[in-house]
Enzyme design. Structure first.
Site, PDB file in Angstrom:
ATOM      1  N   GLN A 195     -10.040   2.193  -3.556  1.00  0.00           N
ATOM      2  CA  GLN A 195      -9.640   1.654  -2.050  1.00  0.00           C
ATOM      3  C   GLN A 195      -8.201   2.452  -1.637  1.00  0.00           C
ATOM      4  OE1 GLN A 195      -9.461  -2.718  -1.782  1.00  0.00           O
ATOM      5  NE2 GLN A 195      -8.521  -2.456   0.330  1.00  0.00           N
ATOM      6  N   ASP A 196      -8.410   2.927  -0.328  1.00  0.00           N
ATOM      7  CA  ASP A 196      -7.397   3.556   0.122  1.00  0.00           C
ATOM      8  C   ASP A 196      -6.876   4.658  -0.635  1.00  0.00           C
ATOM      9  OD1 ASP A 196      -7.743   1.482   1.797  1.00  0.00           O
ATOM     10  OD2 ASP A 196      -5.538   0.741   1.639  1.00  0.00           O
ATOM     11  N   ASP A 216     -12.108   2.514   2.998  1.00  0.00           N
ATOM     12  CA  ASP A 216     -11.022   3.426   3.688  1.00  0.00           C
ATOM     13  C   ASP A 216     -10.365   4.152   2.987  1.00  0.00           C
ATOM     14  OD1 ASP A 216     -11.578   1.247   5.613  1.00  0.00           O
ATOM     15  OD2 ASP A 216      -9.958  -0.250   4.849  1.00  0.00           O
ATOM     16  N   TRP A 273      -9.204   0.974  12.439  1.00  0.00           N
ATOM     17  CA  TRP A 273      -7.991   0.282  12.064  1.00  0.00           C
ATOM     18  C   TRP A 273      -6.906   0.133  13.548  1.00  0.00           C
ATOM     19  CZ3 TRP A 273      -3.851   2.589   8.318  1.00  0.00           C
ATOM     20  CH2 TRP A 273      -2.857   1.654   7.988  1.00  0.00           C
ATOM     21  N   GLN A 324      -5.266  -2.141  -2.820  1.00  0.00           N
ATOM     22  CA  GLN A 324      -5.116  -0.914  -2.404  1.00  0.00           C
ATOM     23  C   GLN A 324      -4.574  -0.113  -3.401  1.00  0.00           C
ATOM     24  OE1 GLN A 324      -4.092  -3.726  -0.925  1.00  0.00           O
ATOM     25  NE2 GLN A 324      -5.125  -4.043   1.141  1.00  0.00           N
ATOM     26  N   ARG A 363     -13.616   2.488  10.346  1.00  0.00           N
ATOM     27  CA  ARG A 363     -13.459   1.269  10.660  1.00  0.00           C
ATOM     28  C   ARG A 363     -12.160   1.608  11.626  1.00  0.00           C
ATOM     29  NH1 ARG A 363     -12.677  -3.511   6.439  1.00  0.00           N
ATOM     30  NH2 ARG A 363     -10.920  -2.223   5.855  1.00  0.00           N
ATOM     31  N   THR A 386       0.799  -1.248   0.020  1.00  0.00           N
ATOM     32  CA  THR A 386       0.013  -0.058   0.105  1.00  0.00           C
ATOM     33  C   THR A 386       0.921   1.270  -0.164  1.00  0.00           C
ATOM     34  OG1 THR A 386      -1.771  -1.225   1.210  1.00  0.00           O
ATOM     35  CG2 THR A 386      -1.589   1.182   1.161  1.00  0.00           C
TER      36      THR A 386
END
Length: 346
Positions: free
Chosen positions: A183-184, A205, A263, A161, A261, A126
């Site tokens: 995503q991300d 996220d 994390w 990601q 969320r 990521t």
């Protein structure tokens, strides 16, 4: 050369920004080092898709031209166009300002994902998937789109990601920028950061990391076809002075969206005076499969009196309870004090 009006505007933004940083100068994380900001530009560089109009045709070449261990404010003006390149600012090149021709006109894009193999022969992960990465303090970006073009992954897919921008340094500001991905999207990794009038788009996220960041008047847009999550904040200790604060923002889009969320075990995210479209799940947040985080985390505090919260979370708060005094403190930016930015002429 930069015009006097633009020079004055940069100085005003910088001064307001320094005031905000001083409001949270007690941070004890190793990344927060003492340094004196540079307000007056000493070097101007132009980047343009048209060779005759710029000093460089690519953004990375312009950044590479800045001296190592830079000690003055460098302003890079980026002309209109789509710059398809992967860009990184090393930690030796502080005090950089990037000014675009408009977020819809100046676009920096790439399409890496975490599962893609890098030059070393290993998966990027990521962290290294970012289209644009900032590792130096006192960074400013204005009127630019940062984009990761990787397609939105199906639910449950691994290694997809795809970061549009990663900020891993202290004292950064983003004004009128767009962050587009799935995503991300925005890796708010480490440091104190200020986001004003920004647009952030993603599915899962799409604002994540362990920064101490203040988001003011931003538009957060979900593109999920099923369940998604807006934030994933990674505060792992009760003593860490990190978290995300969203003030006067709006949340729109598709799918069913968790506001956050957990994390980190002590994740902390605050929304105040924020419009929420009819996509927010009634639960509001997810404990990342760890019931202990339901006790220890303060993942999402939602002020129910946020304007137009048509589909917002049931109840005044989610996570641990807030009394009126605490709520007032979060509204005023005690988590990330950014009131001084209101004085900036943007």
């Amino acid at each position: 050369m930069v015009t006097s009006n633009k020079s004055n505007e940069l100085v005003m933004v910088e001064k307001a920004y320094v005031n905000w940083v001083k409001m949270h100068a007690s941070s004890k994380q190793p990344v927060f080092k003492k340094a004196k900001n540079k307000l007056k530009p000493c070097l101007n560089i132009k980047v343009s898709k048209k060779p005759r109009l710029g000093d460089f045709a690519t953004l990375q070449k312009a950044i590479n031209a800045v001296p190592a261990i830079n000690l003055c404010r460098v302003v890079i003006f980026i002309g209109a166009g789509t710059y398809r390149e992967k860009v990184e600012i090393p930690n030796t090149k502080a005090y950089m300002s990037l000014i675009g021709a408009g977020a819809d006109k100046t676009i920096v894009e790439w399409d890496d994902t975490a599962d893609r193999t890098g030059q070393s022969g290993r998966k990027l992960g990521t962290f290294a998937s970012a289209t644009f990465a900032v590792n130096s303090p006192y960074f400013i970006a204005k009127n630019i789109t940062f984009k990761n073009n990787a397609p939105s992954p199906p639910s449950g897919a691994l290694g997809k990601q795809a970061v549009a921008l990663r900020i891993s340094a202290d004292k950064a500001a983003f004004i009128g920028c767009k962050f587009v991905g799935a995503q991300d999207t925005l890796y708010d990794h480490l440091g104190r950061h200020y986001f004003k009038d920004c647009y952030i788009e993603g599915s899962v996220d799409f604002i994540f990391g362990n920064g101490l960041s203040y988001y003011k008047d931003c538009h957060l847009h979900a593109i999920s076809n099923s369940y998604g999550a807006l934030t994933a904040q990674k505060r792992d200790s009760f003593l860490q002075e990190t978290g995300f604060s969203f003030v006067n923002c709006k949340i729109t889009g598709s799918g069913a969206l968790y506001l956050g969320r957990a994390w980190g075990t002590f994740s902390r995210v605050v929304f105040s005076y924020t419009y929420m479209d009819k996509i927010i799940t009634s639960r509001g947040w997810y404990n990342w499969g760890d019931k202990n985080r339901e006790i220890l985390t303060a993942i999402v505090f939602v002020f129910a009196y946020a304007a137009g919260a048509a589909g917002a979370v049931d109840g005044a708060e989610r996570g641990r309870g807030l009394d009126k005094g605490m709520m007032h403190g979060f509204k005023q930016g005690s988590l990330v004090s950014g009131d001084h930015h209101k004085k900036a002429s943007l």
